[in-house]
Design an enzyme around this catalytic site. Structure first.
Site, short mmCIF file in Angstrom:
data_model
loop_
_atom_site.label_atom_id
_atom_site.label_comp_id
_atom_site.label_asym_id
_atom_site.label_seq_id
_atom_site.Cartn_x
_atom_site.Cartn_y
_atom_site.Cartn_z
N GLY A 148 0.84 -1.20 0.00
CA GLY A 148 0.00 0.00 0.00
C GLY A 148 0.87 1.24 0.00
O GLY A 148 2.01 1.20 0.45
N GLN B 104 2.68 10.02 1.21
CA GLN B 104 3.98 9.34 1.15
C GLN B 104 4.76 9.66 -0.12
O GLN B 104 5.93 9.29 -0.23
CB GLN B 104 3.81 7.82 1.26
CG GLN B 104 3.27 7.37 2.61
CD GLN B 104 3.19 5.87 2.68
OE1 GLN B 104 2.21 5.28 2.25
NE2 GLN B 104 4.21 5.22 3.20
N CYS C 291 6.21 0.16 7.12
CA CYS C 291 5.74 1.32 6.37
C CYS C 291 6.84 1.77 5.42
O CYS C 291 8.00 1.87 5.83
CB CYS C 291 5.39 2.44 7.34
SG CYS C 291 4.82 3.94 6.53
N LEU C 292 6.49 2.06 4.17
CA LEU C 292 7.51 2.45 3.19
C LEU C 292 8.15 3.81 3.55
O LEU C 292 9.23 4.12 3.07
CB LEU C 292 6.91 2.50 1.79
CG LEU C 292 6.44 1.16 1.22
CD1 LEU C 292 5.83 1.34 -0.16
CD2 LEU C 292 7.60 0.15 1.16
N HIS D 182 -4.16 1.23 7.74
CA HIS D 182 -2.83 1.85 7.76
C HIS D 182 -2.78 3.03 6.79
O HIS D 182 -2.28 4.11 7.13
CB HIS D 182 -1.79 0.78 7.39
CG HIS D 182 -0.38 1.26 7.31
ND1 HIS D 182 0.62 0.80 8.14
CD2 HIS D 182 0.22 2.16 6.48
CE1 HIS D 182 1.76 1.41 7.83
NE2 HIS D 182 1.54 2.24 6.82
N GLU D 183 -3.33 2.83 5.59
CA GLU D 183 -3.26 3.90 4.56
C GLU D 183 -4.17 5.07 4.90
O GLU D 183 -3.79 6.23 4.69
CB GLU D 183 -3.59 3.33 3.18
CG GLU D 183 -2.69 2.20 2.69
CD GLU D 183 -1.20 2.48 2.82
OE1 GLU D 183 -0.79 3.66 2.75
OE2 GLU D 183 -0.43 1.52 3.03
N HIS E 117 -2.55 7.37 7.18
CA HIS E 117 -1.63 8.30 6.51
C HIS E 117 -2.35 9.58 6.07
O HIS E 117 -1.77 10.66 6.11
CB HIS E 117 -1.00 7.65 5.27
CG HIS E 117 0.24 6.85 5.56
ND1 HIS E 117 1.37 7.40 6.13
CD2 HIS E 117 0.52 5.55 5.34
CE1 HIS E 117 2.29 6.46 6.25
NE2 HIS E 117 1.81 5.33 5.79
#
Ligand code: ZN
Length: 186
Positions: free
Chosen positions: A50, A55, A110-111, A152-153, A156
């Protein structure tokens, strides 16, 4: 075009944009479609499941996800609740509703937080309503890794990171990696 999609890259903590609340996407233009395509390729390159617009430095309420079917999971990607996406999927102005079940711990990464993971508690099933790239509203009930990914997204989009949600023990374990990221940004 205000944004050059090809110039977008994944930004890391502690970038400011990761802490801001993103704004709704007003119009699904070619720019939005090109940004979504770029986000999908960045997500794939980074081997993530994701990626949210903040991000890549954009305060847009949009994220992409591509959650593969897990081998242990006997539910298929076409079942209800869904546990995987058959293809990369774009969610614009997403809203989560109807969380179901008792919150479960899971080790999330997380990226935007390289080398950091931590145990986060979330409800195991939830429903998402969003717009697709044609501007059509869709509603899907999700479970497993997919439900986790959505939560999670959407975090963000509200400026929330796993750092804010992870257990005390995970935070302690990640302390050095967090410090390293903070230092490398200065
Ligand atoms: Zn993340």
């Amino acid at each position: 075009m205000a944004v050059d999609p090809s110039a977008l890259e994944i930004v890391h903590y502690p970038a400011e944009v990761l802490r801001r609340r993103a704004a709704e996407v007003a119009e699904i233009s070619d720019e939005v479609r090109e940004v979504a395509a770029r986000m999908i390729s960045l997500m794939h390159e980074a081997e993530g499941i994701g990626l949210a617009a903040p991000q890549v430095g954009l305060q847009w309420r949009m994220f992409v996800a591509h959650v593969p079917e897990s081998l242990e999971d006997d539910r298929s990607a076409s079942s209800d609740p869904l546990t995987a996406t058959l293809a990369p999927t774009v969610y614009i102005n997403p809203v989560l509703t109807l969380p179901e079940g008792v919150v479960e711990p899971y080790d999330e990464g997380c990226l935007s937080l390289p080398n950091i993971s931590g145990e986060v508690l979330r409800p195991p099933r939830i429903t998402i309503t969003a717009l697709d790239l044609e501007g059509k509203t869709f509603t899907t009930r999700g479970a497993g890794l997919l439900a986790r990914c959505w939560q999670h997204e959407v975090d963000h989009l509200d400026g929330v990171l796993i750092l804010d949600r992870m257990s005390q023990l995970s935070r302690l374990r990640a302390r050095r990696a967090i410090k390293d990221l903070e230092r490398s940004a200065v």
